[in-house]
Design a protein around this motif. Structure first.
Motif, mmCIF file in Angstrom:
data_model
loop_
_atom_site.group_PDB
_atom_site.id
_atom_site.type_symbol
_atom_site.label_atom_id
_atom_site.label_comp_id
_atom_site.label_asym_id
_atom_site.label_seq_id
_atom_site.Cartn_x
_atom_site.Cartn_y
_atom_site.Cartn_z
ATOM 1 N N ALA A 16 0.838 -1.204 0.000
ATOM 2 C CA ALA A 16 0.000 0.000 0.000
ATOM 3 C C ALA A 16 0.870 1.250 0.000
ATOM 4 O O ALA A 16 0.602 2.211 -0.730
ATOM 5 C CB ALA A 16 -0.936 0.000 1.205
ATOM 6 N N GLN A 17 1.914 1.231 0.814
ATOM 7 C CA GLN A 17 2.811 2.387 0.865
ATOM 8 C C GLN A 17 3.492 2.594 -0.485
ATOM 9 O O GLN A 17 3.637 3.722 -0.952
ATOM 10 C CB GLN A 17 3.853 2.218 1.982
ATOM 11 C CG GLN A 17 3.250 2.254 3.375
ATOM 12 C CD GLN A 17 2.526 3.561 3.668
ATOM 13 O OE1 GLN A 17 2.939 4.630 3.237
ATOM 14 N NE2 GLN A 17 1.439 3.469 4.398
ATOM 15 N N VAL A 130 -5.297 3.496 -7.751
ATOM 16 C CA VAL A 130 -6.251 3.682 -6.650
ATOM 17 C C VAL A 130 -7.448 2.743 -6.744
ATOM 18 O O VAL A 130 -8.133 2.529 -5.746
ATOM 19 C CB VAL A 130 -6.723 5.154 -6.496
ATOM 20 C CG1 VAL A 130 -5.550 6.065 -6.185
ATOM 21 C CG2 VAL A 130 -7.505 5.642 -7.690
ATOM 22 N N ASN A 131 -7.681 2.177 -7.907
ATOM 23 C CA ASN A 131 -8.761 1.206 -8.049
ATOM 24 C C ASN A 131 -8.254 -0.228 -8.053
ATOM 25 O O ASN A 131 -9.034 -1.163 -8.256
ATOM 26 C CB ASN A 131 -9.572 1.491 -9.316
ATOM 27 C CG ASN A 131 -10.400 2.734 -9.174
ATOM 28 O OD1 ASN A 131 -11.339 2.775 -8.388
ATOM 29 N ND2 ASN A 131 -10.041 3.779 -9.895
ATOM 30 N N GLY A 132 -6.962 -0.398 -7.835
ATOM 31 C CA GLY A 132 -6.372 -1.730 -7.798
ATOM 32 C C GLY A 132 -6.729 -2.467 -6.517
ATOM 33 O O GLY A 132 -7.139 -1.880 -5.516
ATOM 34 N N LYS A 133 -6.549 -3.769 -6.544
ATOM 35 C CA LYS A 133 -6.894 -4.634 -5.404
ATOM 36 C C LYS A 133 -6.182 -4.204 -4.122
ATOM 37 O O LYS A 133 -6.769 -4.214 -3.046
ATOM 38 C CB LYS A 133 -6.524 -6.081 -5.709
ATOM 39 C CG LYS A 133 -7.393 -6.757 -6.702
ATOM 40 C CD LYS A 133 -6.918 -8.194 -6.889
ATOM 41 C CE LYS A 133 -7.598 -8.822 -8.087
ATOM 42 N NZ LYS A 133 -7.101 -10.182 -8.334
ATOM 43 N N ARG A 134 -4.917 -3.843 -4.263
ATOM 44 C CA ARG A 134 -4.111 -3.531 -3.077
ATOM 45 C C ARG A 134 -4.720 -2.390 -2.272
ATOM 46 O O ARG A 134 -4.934 -2.520 -1.070
ATOM 47 C CB ARG A 134 -2.698 -3.176 -3.536
ATOM 48 C CG ARG A 134 -1.719 -3.009 -2.423
ATOM 49 C CD ARG A 134 -0.340 -2.710 -2.950
ATOM 50 N NE ARG A 134 0.122 -3.796 -3.816
ATOM 51 C CZ ARG A 134 1.064 -3.683 -4.734
ATOM 52 N NH1 ARG A 134 1.647 -2.533 -4.924
ATOM 53 N NH2 ARG A 134 1.426 -4.699 -5.462
ATOM 54 N N LEU A 135 -5.009 -1.269 -2.913
ATOM 55 C CA LEU A 135 -5.538 -0.119 -2.169
ATOM 56 C C LEU A 135 -7.011 -0.295 -1.826
ATOM 57 O O LEU A 135 -7.447 0.137 -0.750
ATOM 58 C CB LEU A 135 -5.304 1.172 -2.933
ATOM 59 C CG LEU A 135 -3.833 1.594 -3.028
ATOM 60 C CD1 LEU A 135 -3.683 2.919 -3.767
ATOM 61 C CD2 LEU A 135 -3.187 1.677 -1.653
ATOM 62 N N ARG A 136 -7.779 -0.934 -2.688
ATOM 63 C CA ARG A 136 -9.183 -1.182 -2.337
ATOM 64 C C ARG A 136 -9.271 -2.059 -1.093
ATOM 65 O O ARG A 136 -10.120 -1.823 -0.222
ATOM 66 C CB ARG A 136 -9.947 -1.802 -3.497
ATOM 67 C CG ARG A 136 -10.320 -0.782 -4.560
ATOM 68 C CD ARG A 136 -11.169 -1.390 -5.650
ATOM 69 N NE ARG A 136 -10.434 -2.478 -6.268
ATOM 70 C CZ ARG A 136 -10.962 -3.642 -6.618
ATOM 71 N NH1 ARG A 136 -12.217 -3.893 -6.451
ATOM 72 N NH2 ARG A 136 -10.210 -4.574 -7.167
ATOM 73 N N ALA A 137 -8.379 -3.033 -0.979
ATOM 74 C CA ALA A 137 -8.389 -3.917 0.191
ATOM 75 C C ALA A 137 -8.030 -3.145 1.461
ATOM 76 O O ALA A 137 -8.610 -3.376 2.520
ATOM 77 C CB ALA A 137 -7.403 -5.066 -0.010
ATOM 78 N N VAL A 138 -7.117 -2.207 1.350
ATOM 79 C CA VAL A 138 -6.699 -1.420 2.514
ATOM 80 C C VAL A 138 -7.874 -0.587 3.034
ATOM 81 O O VAL A 138 -8.057 -0.457 4.235
ATOM 82 C CB VAL A 138 -5.509 -0.510 2.149
ATOM 83 C CG1 VAL A 138 -5.253 0.532 3.222
ATOM 84 C CG2 VAL A 138 -4.264 -1.340 1.924
ATOM 85 N N PHE A 139 -8.673 -0.050 2.123
ATOM 86 C CA PHE A 139 -9.765 0.835 2.533
ATOM 87 C C PHE A 139 -11.122 0.144 2.614
ATOM 88 O O PHE A 139 -12.138 0.800 2.823
ATOM 89 C CB PHE A 139 -9.842 2.040 1.589
ATOM 90 C CG PHE A 139 -8.701 3.001 1.791
ATOM 91 C CD1 PHE A 139 -8.738 3.909 2.828
ATOM 92 C CD2 PHE A 139 -7.601 2.974 0.956
ATOM 93 C CE1 PHE A 139 -7.696 4.797 3.037
ATOM 94 C CE2 PHE A 139 -6.554 3.851 1.152
ATOM 95 C CZ PHE A 139 -6.592 4.764 2.189
ATOM 96 N N ALA A 140 -11.140 -1.177 2.448
ATOM 97 C CA ALA A 140 -12.403 -1.915 2.563
ATOM 98 C C ALA A 140 -12.931 -1.796 3.989
ATOM 99 O O ALA A 140 -12.193 -1.779 4.946
ATOM 100 C CB ALA A 140 -12.187 -3.387 2.195
ATOM 101 N N ARG A 141 -14.217 -1.711 4.110
ATOM 102 C CA ARG A 141 -14.838 -1.601 5.438
ATOM 103 C C ARG A 141 -15.022 -2.957 6.049
ATOM 104 O O ARG A 141 -15.262 -3.921 5.561
ATOM 105 C CB ARG A 141 -16.171 -0.881 5.342
ATOM 106 C CG ARG A 141 -15.947 0.577 4.979
ATOM 107 C CD ARG A 141 -17.000 1.410 5.618
ATOM 108 N NE ARG A 141 -16.719 2.804 5.333
ATOM 109 C CZ ARG A 141 -16.468 3.675 6.268
ATOM 110 N NH1 ARG A 141 -16.494 3.338 7.515
ATOM 111 N NH2 ARG A 141 -16.238 4.918 5.974
#
Length: 141
Positions: A16-17, A130-141
């Motif tokens: 993510a970083q 920003v729509n990739g799996k990595r960042l979406r997973a980080v911000f998933a609720r």
């Protein structure tokens, strides 16, 4: 233990970083291109064949949008879910707006369509990250 404030997420995931470093670099490039374009417009303001009212308006909107995009990217990189969502929306909307400007005949000179195309390519990189799996997973609720 989650030490994030409401509306924020903690992420120490190195992927993510890394993704946010790339996003910030791309968004910084977008800001630089936008500001440089506005500077060129100011310098060439007396040449009606290359700078018209539509060019002034579009360049001003793009600079403002790039600065907002930068603010969203910086806040999202610190863990703000709201900023992350805004970054996803603004970057995608700007890519669509750029596609229309480049594709549709209108008041924009070729040089600006080329500049907008370059900005669009940069923003496609942002949208992809920003729509990739990595960042979406980080911000998933």
């Amino acid at each position: 233990m989650n030490t994030a404030r409401p509306g924020e997420t903690n992420f120490g995931h190195p992927g993510a970083q890394s993704a946010f470093r790339a996003v910030k670099l791309l968004v910084g490039t977008y800001v630089a291109l936008s500001v440089l374009t506005l500077v060129v417009i100011v310098v060439l303001r007396d040449h009606a064949s290359v700078v018209n009212d539509a060019v002034w308006t579009r360049a001003t909107i793009v600079v403002a949008s790039s600065l907002l995009t930068s603010a969203f990217a910086l806040r999202a990189a610190r863990g703000s879910r709201g900023a992350y969502l805004r970054l996803r929306i603004v970057s995608a909307v700007m890519v669509l707006a750029i596609a229309v400007i480049v594709a549709v005949p209108g008041p924009f000179p070729v040089w600006m369509k080329i500049e907008q195309g370059v900005c669009g390519l940069v923003l496609i990189g942002v949208v992809t990250l920003v729509n990739g799996k990595r960042l979406r997973a980080v911000f998933a609720r």
